[in-house]
Scaffold this motif. Sequence first.
Motif, PDB file in Angstrom:
ATOM      1  N   LEU A  57       8.025   2.648  -3.100  1.00 38.26           N
ATOM      2  CA  LEU A  57       6.859   2.051  -2.128  1.00 38.26           C
ATOM      3  C   LEU A  57       7.319   1.557  -0.894  1.00 38.26           C
ATOM      4  CD1 LEU A  57       5.730  -0.164  -5.441  1.00 38.26           C
ATOM      5  CD2 LEU A  57       5.005   1.760  -4.554  1.00 38.26           C
ATOM      6  N   GLU A  58       8.401   1.912  -0.307  1.00 39.73           N
ATOM      7  CA  GLU A  58       8.765   1.695   0.936  1.00 39.73           C
ATOM      8  C   GLU A  58       7.663   1.578   1.985  1.00 39.73           C
ATOM      9  OE1 GLU A  58      11.640   0.043   3.444  1.00 39.73           O
ATOM     10  OE2 GLU A  58      12.404   0.901   1.279  1.00 39.73           O
ATOM     11  N   THR A  60       5.184  -0.307   2.072  1.00 31.53           N
ATOM     12  CA  THR A  60       3.894  -0.812   1.539  1.00 31.53           C
ATOM     13  C   THR A  60       3.912  -2.567   1.603  1.00 31.53           C
ATOM     14  OG1 THR A  60       4.298  -0.656  -0.800  1.00 31.53           O
ATOM     15  CG2 THR A  60       3.417   1.134   0.278  1.00 31.53           C
ATOM     16  N   GLU A  61       2.556  -2.788   1.606  1.00 31.63           N
ATOM     17  CA  GLU A  61       2.682  -4.324   1.766  1.00 31.63           C
ATOM     18  C   GLU A  61       1.464  -4.801   0.567  1.00 31.63           C
ATOM     19  OE1 GLU A  61       2.469  -6.705   5.448  1.00 31.63           O
ATOM     20  OE2 GLU A  61       0.352  -6.916   5.169  1.00 31.63           O
ATOM     21  N   ILE A  62       1.624  -5.844  -0.037  1.00 31.24           N
ATOM     22  CA  ILE A  62       0.927  -6.359  -1.035  1.00 31.24           C
ATOM     23  C   ILE A  62       0.572  -7.862  -0.596  1.00 31.24           C
ATOM     24  CG2 ILE A  62       0.663  -6.954  -3.642  1.00 31.24           C
ATOM     25  CD1 ILE A  62       3.190  -4.786  -3.675  1.00 31.24           C
ATOM     26  N   ALA A  89       8.655  -2.350  -1.242  1.00 32.15           N
ATOM     27  CA  ALA A  89       7.130  -2.954  -0.775  1.00 32.15           C
ATOM     28  C   ALA A  89       7.684  -4.646  -0.421  1.00 32.15           C
ATOM     29  CB  ALA A  89       6.396  -3.114  -2.075  1.00 32.15           C
ATOM     30  N   ASP A 114      -4.952  -8.691  -2.132  1.00 35.13           N
ATOM     31  CA  ASP A 114      -4.614  -7.528  -3.233  1.00 35.13           C
ATOM     32  C   ASP A 114      -4.769  -8.201  -4.617  1.00 35.13           C
ATOM     33  OD1 ASP A 114      -4.597  -5.478  -1.339  1.00 35.13           O
ATOM     34  OD2 ASP A 114      -2.432  -6.007  -0.858  1.00 35.13           O
ATOM     35  N   ARG A 356      -4.404   0.293  -5.263  1.00 35.47           N
ATOM     36  CA  ARG A 356      -3.218   1.137  -4.739  1.00 35.47           C
ATOM     37  C   ARG A 356      -2.075   0.975  -5.452  1.00 35.47           C
ATOM     38  NH1 ARG A 356      -4.574  -2.444  -0.611  1.00 35.47           N
ATOM     39  NH2 ARG A 356      -2.334  -3.316  -0.748  1.00 35.47           N
ATOM     40  N   GLU A 358       0.924   0.257  -5.223  1.00 37.73           N
ATOM     41  CA  GLU A 358       1.938  -0.936  -5.040  1.00 37.73           C
ATOM     42  C   GLU A 358       1.316  -1.834  -5.744  1.00 37.73           C
ATOM     43  OE1 GLU A 358      -0.057  -0.091  -1.068  1.00 37.73           O
ATOM     44  OE2 GLU A 358       0.563   1.023  -2.729  1.00 37.73           O
TER      45      GLU A 358
END
Length: 454
Positions: A57-58, A60-62, A89, A114, A356, A358
């Motif tokens: 999940l490099e 990505t942002e949650i 992430a 999210d 998504r 992640e």
Amino acid sequence: MAKSSARKGWATVGLAASVSLVLAACGGDDGGDDTAGGGETGGDSADCDFAADYGDLEGTEITAYSTIVAPEDAPLEASFDAFEECTGATVVYEGSDEFEAQLPIRIQGGSPPDLAIIPQPGLLASLVRDYDAVIPVPDEARANVEASFDPSWIEYGTVDGTYYGTPFGANVKSFVWYSPSAFEGAGYEVPETWDDLITLSDQIVEDGGLPWCAGFGSGDATGWPGTDWVEEVMLRTAGADVYDQWYKHEIPFNDPQVVEAFDTVGEILKNDQYVNGGLGDVASIATTRFEDAGLPILDGNCWMHHQASFYQANWGEGVEVAEDGDVFAFYLPGIEEEHGNPVLGGGEFVAAFAERPEVQAFQTYLSSDHWHAERASHGNFVSANRTVPIDAYESPVNQLSAEIIQDPEAVFRFDASDLMPAEVGTVAFWTGMVDWVTGAETQETVDAIEAAWP
């Protein structure tokens, strides 16, 4: 490390399994498997076997949003580190004491987080029904919950037959905080019955003190500590079956049994000889922040404060929370023998507003044995996960709480206001408690709350 966009307690140790609980079932981590649903526990954050099924999940942002603010937010954010390190992430966390009011606004505005950590099942149900914005729980996360939690946690996270919210934390609300050293110095003993509690309160008054301190203040959520008092007494005067009928609206909110509970609470909170130690008069309860309400115990201006296990985080640095320490908690005694010694509990649920990969992976991680064991070992937290060992918890209060909610004889009863429709549980009941403690009559108050029922 998670990014932050905002910061914002059975007689003492000894009540055992014989007590009839009205609380969350829970537990801990004994190792588990190496899937996304279980994972190894006890290793350091660099051991990434638990994340094998989450994928790369490099980049990505949650975003995650909740009511958890300083000082409790720091260990929460630290518990995200292993997920971030092992998936690539980034979790951006925000805590707010205006969460209940702001989350619906964000959803309506098209910018929900999210993930949200929701403290009331009733609010979760309202979000599902009113906005159709909550995403059903991923299969992997549901499998985690089915394996390690009491089935009631799935029931409370389900709305109209669909599972939307995975269990997060749990807490014991039926605690009264006090100073063991002050009690010893004054010759007072921890009360074992409600009559003992009132007798002790009267003795403190006779000795020139104010026995109780309280505060309902909590930003947009002002009033909720008062609802806990009423729920505690409903369980003790009317019993668990009537309690269920109450929150389901099978009896009206202004039923005589509810009036009795309010009036019993009023014998303490609306008694100007009992409150508000070190803080003011009865009306000051409405404006005193709940975080500050128990602090007069430390300087001898108050003797007892009713608040949940999580209150231990509010005592501050240098204050020892232990049975022989500066402060500790005892079980709020029962009233009617036929209803035993019930315990009120609460908890939070994780709900997603995005599908998504992640986001689904992070919700699954937060439902896993790995995360619950990791979180239990840091800071002020109690899990409803039945695999977390008692000795994983740092504090004596959390250990006591976990023992209570892991009791195999436990009969779970959630905080009633959290189960009621949001218009009642997080609006009318909260504001009604403020009106009541500042002068409104009981009948007037319960009639107004009943009128708010949708």
